[in-house]
Design a protein around this motif. Structure first.
Motif, PDB file in Angstrom:
ATOM      1  N   ALA A 148       0.589  -1.392   0.073  1.00  0.00           N
ATOM      2  CA  ALA A 148      -0.238   0.115  -0.060  1.00  0.00           C
ATOM      3  C   ALA A 148       0.737   0.818  -0.330  1.00  0.00           C
ATOM      4  CB  ALA A 148      -1.454  -0.012   0.856  1.00  0.00           C
ATOM      5  N   ALA A 149       1.875   1.072   1.095  1.00  0.00           N
ATOM      6  CA  ALA A 149       2.971   2.424   1.312  1.00  0.00           C
ATOM      7  C   ALA A 149       3.588   2.574  -0.366  1.00  0.00           C
ATOM      8  CB  ALA A 149       3.478   1.888   2.346  1.00  0.00           C
ATOM      9  N   ASP A 150       4.065   1.089  -1.039  1.00  0.00           N
ATOM     10  CA  ASP A 150       4.658   1.365  -2.656  1.00  0.00           C
ATOM     11  C   ASP A 150       3.421   2.093  -3.828  1.00  0.00           C
ATOM     12  OD1 ASP A 150       6.692   0.627  -1.185  1.00  0.00           O
ATOM     13  OD2 ASP A 150       6.640  -1.577  -2.201  1.00  0.00           O
ATOM     14  N   ARG A 151       2.188   1.638  -3.470  1.00  0.00           N
ATOM     15  CA  ARG A 151       1.492   2.117  -4.182  1.00  0.00           C
ATOM     16  C   ARG A 151       1.083   3.434  -4.093  1.00  0.00           C
ATOM     17  NH1 ARG A 151      -4.324  -0.660  -4.121  1.00  0.00           N
ATOM     18  NH2 ARG A 151      -4.307   0.836  -1.828  1.00  0.00           N
ATOM     19  N   ARG A 152       1.123   4.040  -3.489  1.00  0.00           N
ATOM     20  CA  ARG A 152       0.617   5.488  -2.815  1.00  0.00           C
ATOM     21  C   ARG A 152       1.534   5.996  -3.374  1.00  0.00           C
ATOM     22  NH1 ARG A 152      -2.557   8.823   0.736  1.00  0.00           N
ATOM     23  NH2 ARG A 152      -3.959   7.265  -0.604  1.00  0.00           N
ATOM     24  N   SER A 153       3.280   5.821  -3.097  1.00  0.00           N
ATOM     25  CA  SER A 153       4.064   6.659  -3.779  1.00  0.00           C
ATOM     26  C   SER A 153       4.241   6.978  -5.373  1.00  0.00           C
ATOM     27  CB  SER A 153       5.562   6.187  -2.662  1.00  0.00           C
ATOM     28  OG  SER A 153       6.244   5.838  -1.447  1.00  0.00           O
ATOM     29  N   LEU A 154       4.350   5.570  -5.419  1.00  0.00           N
ATOM     30  CA  LEU A 154       4.112   5.589  -6.630  1.00  0.00           C
ATOM     31  C   LEU A 154       3.045   6.325  -7.390  1.00  0.00           C
ATOM     32  CD1 LEU A 154       4.888   4.465  -9.594  1.00  0.00           C
ATOM     33  CD2 LEU A 154       3.745   3.094  -9.357  1.00  0.00           C
ATOM     34  N   GLU A 155       2.138   6.146  -7.021  1.00  0.00           N
ATOM     35  CA  GLU A 155       0.621   7.526  -7.406  1.00  0.00           C
ATOM     36  C   GLU A 155       0.703   9.437  -7.120  1.00  0.00           C
ATOM     37  OE1 GLU A 155      -2.151   6.058  -5.194  1.00  0.00           O
ATOM     38  OE2 GLU A 155      -2.898   4.132  -6.398  1.00  0.00           O
ATOM     39  N   PHE A 156       1.559   9.403  -5.641  1.00  0.00           N
ATOM     40  CA  PHE A 156       2.260  10.865  -5.200  1.00  0.00           C
ATOM     41  C   PHE A 156       3.219  11.339  -6.483  1.00  0.00           C
ATOM     42  CE2 PHE A 156       0.039  11.218  -0.946  1.00  0.00           C
ATOM     43  CZ  PHE A 156      -1.094  11.001  -1.093  1.00  0.00           C
ATOM     44  N   ALA A 157       3.880  10.567  -6.494  1.00  0.00           N
ATOM     45  CA  ALA A 157       5.429  10.896  -7.650  1.00  0.00           C
ATOM     46  C   ALA A 157       4.457  11.407  -8.836  1.00  0.00           C
ATOM     47  CB  ALA A 157       5.875  10.161  -8.158  1.00  0.00           C
ATOM     48  N   ALA A 158       3.436  11.133  -9.587  1.00  0.00           N
ATOM     49  CA  ALA A 158       2.833  11.608 -10.487  1.00  0.00           C
ATOM     50  C   ALA A 158       1.632  12.691 -10.583  1.00  0.00           C
ATOM     51  CB  ALA A 158       1.674  10.701 -11.249  1.00  0.00           C
ATOM     52  N   MET A 159       1.456  12.864  -8.708  1.00  0.00           N
ATOM     53  CA  MET A 159       0.333  13.754  -8.551  1.00  0.00           C
ATOM     54  C   MET A 159       1.008  15.347  -8.915  1.00  0.00           C
ATOM     55  SD  MET A 159      -2.711  12.299  -6.619  1.00  0.00           S
ATOM     56  CE  MET A 159      -3.247  10.378  -7.851  1.00  0.00           C
ATOM     57  N   THR A 160       0.039  16.663  -8.723  1.00  0.00           N
ATOM     58  CA  THR A 160       0.729  17.545  -8.180  1.00  0.00           C
ATOM     59  C   THR A 160       0.025  17.813  -6.536  1.00  0.00           C
ATOM     60  OG1 THR A 160      -0.776  18.517  -8.811  1.00  0.00           O
ATOM     61  CG2 THR A 160       0.467  19.148 -10.029  1.00  0.00           C
ATOM     62  N   VAL A 161       0.923  18.569  -5.564  1.00  0.00           N
ATOM     63  CA  VAL A 161       0.150  18.648  -3.987  1.00  0.00           C
ATOM     64  C   VAL A 161      -1.043  19.305  -4.200  1.00  0.00           C
ATOM     65  CG1 VAL A 161       0.442  20.176  -2.213  1.00  0.00           C
ATOM     66  CG2 VAL A 161       2.625  19.690  -3.264  1.00  0.00           C
ATOM     67  N   ARG A 162      -1.830  20.305  -4.784  1.00  0.00           N
ATOM     68  CA  ARG A 162      -2.885  19.913  -5.096  1.00  0.00           C
ATOM     69  C   ARG A 162      -3.775  18.458  -5.235  1.00  0.00           C
ATOM     70  NH1 ARG A 162      -6.594  24.126  -6.231  1.00  0.00           N
ATOM     71  NH2 ARG A 162      -8.383  23.910  -7.007  1.00  0.00           N
ATOM     72  N   GLU A 163      -3.241  17.807  -6.344  1.00  0.00           N
ATOM     73  CA  GLU A 163      -4.252  16.393  -6.384  1.00  0.00           C
ATOM     74  C   GLU A 163      -3.702  15.998  -5.197  1.00  0.00           C
ATOM     75  OE1 GLU A 163      -3.514  16.264 -10.968  1.00  0.00           O
ATOM     76  OE2 GLU A 163      -1.950  15.805 -10.251  1.00  0.00           O
ATOM     77  N   ARG A 164      -2.667  15.390  -4.846  1.00  0.00           N
ATOM     78  CA  ARG A 164      -2.237  14.814  -3.962  1.00  0.00           C
ATOM     79  C   ARG A 164      -3.283  15.135  -2.291  1.00  0.00           C
ATOM     80  NH1 ARG A 164       3.567  15.522  -4.699  1.00  0.00           N
ATOM     81  NH2 ARG A 164       4.125  16.599  -2.734  1.00  0.00           N
ATOM     82  N   PHE A 165      -3.526  16.714  -2.038  1.00  0.00           N
ATOM     83  CA  PHE A 165      -4.272  16.724  -1.132  1.00  0.00           C
ATOM     84  C   PHE A 165      -5.397  16.177  -1.136  1.00  0.00           C
ATOM     85  CE2 PHE A 165      -6.328  20.266   1.290  1.00  0.00           C
ATOM     86  CZ  PHE A 165      -5.947  19.912   3.014  1.00  0.00           C
ATOM     87  N   ALA A 166      -6.006  16.513  -2.544  1.00  0.00           N
ATOM     88  CA  ALA A 166      -7.853  15.928  -2.946  1.00  0.00           C
ATOM     89  C   ALA A 166      -7.457  14.899  -2.146  1.00  0.00           C
ATOM     90  CB  ALA A 166      -8.061  16.488  -4.556  1.00  0.00           C
ATOM     91  N   VAL A 167      -6.624  13.961  -3.130  1.00  0.00           N
ATOM     92  CA  VAL A 167      -7.158  12.198  -2.446  1.00  0.00           C
ATOM     93  C   VAL A 167      -7.129  12.266  -1.326  1.00  0.00           C
ATOM     94  CG1 VAL A 167      -5.256  10.534  -3.196  1.00  0.00           C
ATOM     95  CG2 VAL A 167      -5.686  11.920  -5.504  1.00  0.00           C
ATOM     96  N   LEU A 168      -6.121  12.654  -0.340  1.00  0.00           N
ATOM     97  CA  LEU A 168      -6.114  12.450   0.755  1.00  0.00           C
ATOM     98  C   LEU A 168      -7.252  12.697   1.784  1.00  0.00           C
ATOM     99  CD1 LEU A 168      -4.316  12.337   3.875  1.00  0.00           C
ATOM    100  CD2 LEU A 168      -3.666  14.662   3.520  1.00  0.00           C
ATOM    101  N   LEU A 169      -8.048  13.646   1.320  1.00  0.00           N
ATOM    102  CA  LEU A 169      -9.055  14.065   1.765  1.00  0.00           C
ATOM    103  C   LEU A 169      -9.929  13.194   1.539  1.00  0.00           C
ATOM    104  CD1 LEU A 169      -8.991  18.681   1.509  1.00  0.00           C
ATOM    105  CD2 LEU A 169      -8.735  16.824   3.546  1.00  0.00           C
ATOM    106  N   LEU A 170      -9.866  12.806   0.061  1.00  0.00           N
ATOM    107  CA  LEU A 170     -11.061  11.647  -0.280  1.00  0.00           C
ATOM    108  C   LEU A 170     -11.012  10.181   0.637  1.00  0.00           C
ATOM    109  CD1 LEU A 170     -11.351  12.168  -4.190  1.00  0.00           C
ATOM    110  CD2 LEU A 170     -12.713  12.636  -2.455  1.00  0.00           C
ATOM    111  N   ASP A 171      -9.634   9.941   0.592  1.00  0.00           N
ATOM    112  CA  ASP A 171      -9.222   8.826   1.246  1.00  0.00           C
ATOM    113  C   ASP A 171      -9.768   8.738   2.799  1.00  0.00           C
ATOM    114  OD1 ASP A 171      -7.916   6.785  -0.262  1.00  0.00           O
ATOM    115  OD2 ASP A 171      -5.968   7.469  -0.443  1.00  0.00           O
TER     116      ASP A 171
END
Length: 257
Positions: A148-171
């Motif tokens: 799960a940590a590896d998957r999140r790292s891969l996902e976040f590497a392709a996102m802007t901070v704004r996108e990462r923050f939106a994903v975090l709030l949805l999670d």
């Protein structure tokens, strides 16, 4: 102590590829193993914002959380704190140090009042060594957390901070959200600094993002609460990770107790 954990589900059986680090350790055990493990320790209570375990310190015990929520963090030499996970009822923390004999790799801090059973390393290692089923369950948990940590790292590497923050709030809405008259209220008390640590950003950046989301009517914030008013807008912002995250729609939001 023998009756603790009886309300938990029967032993966890993974579905699909088994990638689910959110299923806690105690819920994965058979009832007999769960009761026996809890009986090895003693119960302690921790106040909110108390450190249960500290990074780099020697380790002598593991903790089995009964109630309350904690954060798992690591700190860099410059003081920046990264938030890696939230651990709550049924979770185990400190097991890596118990099995390897190394200093603790992270700090675990109570986000709310916590009750936990403390089991010494010696008793925990003997218990795990004496049961192949428990050993495999612990190995599966470690594997799920790593994947799960590896998957999140891969996902976040392709996102802007704004996108990462939106994903975090949805999670957080998916795992810690309660329906209210205003929207989906997050019932986990995370500060702006902690939110920043979860998306590898600065506190100032998170403040700017929250200000923008408030002005657009997507979230509402208060002294101790954050309410997601328009999860649909967050999903559009989080487009880079949308296909891999659980969709949170208004009608699917968790119900308040």
């Amino acid at each position: 102590m023998n009756d603790r954990g009886d309300g938990m589900a029967a032993a966890y059986v993974p579905e699909g590829d088994g990638l689910d680090d959110r299923v806690p350790f105690l819920a994965r055990l058979e009832r007999e193993d769960r009761v026996a493990l809890l009986a090895l320790g003693r119960e302690l209570s921790f106040d909110s914002r108390t450190a249960l375990l500290r990074q780099d310190e020697p380790s002598a015990y593991v903790l089995l959380i009964l109630t309350g929520w904690t954060k798992v963090t690591t700190s860099a030499p410059n003081g920046y704190e990264a938030l890696h996970a939230l651990r709550g009822p049924g979770d185990i923390v400190g097991e890596s140090a118990a099995l390897t004999g190394r200093p603790r790799s992270a700090t675990v801090t109570a986000l709310s009042p916590v009750r936990a059973v403390v089991v010494t390393h010696e008793k925990f290692r003997a218990f795990v060594a004496g049961s192949p089923e428990v050993s495999l369950t612990l190995l599966a948990l470690t594997s799920d957390r790593t994947r799960a940590a590896d998957r999140r790292s891969l996902e976040f590497a392709a996102m802007t901070v704004r996108e990462r923050f939106a994903v975090l709030l949805l999670d957080l809405a998916h795992t810690h959200g309660a329906r209210t008259g205003e929207g989906i209220e997050l019932d986990i008390p995370l500060s702006k600094q902690e939110l920043a640590g979860a998306v590898s950003a600065s506190r100032e950046m998170v403040q700017r993002l929250l200000k923008d989301l408030r002005e657009r009517g997507i979230v509402r914030t208060g002294r101790r609460a954050l309410v997601i008013v328009r999860p649909d807008a967050l999903r559009r912002i989080a487009r880079a990770g949308e296909s891999a995250r659980p969709a949170v729609r208004q009608e699917e939001a968790p119900q308040a107790p």
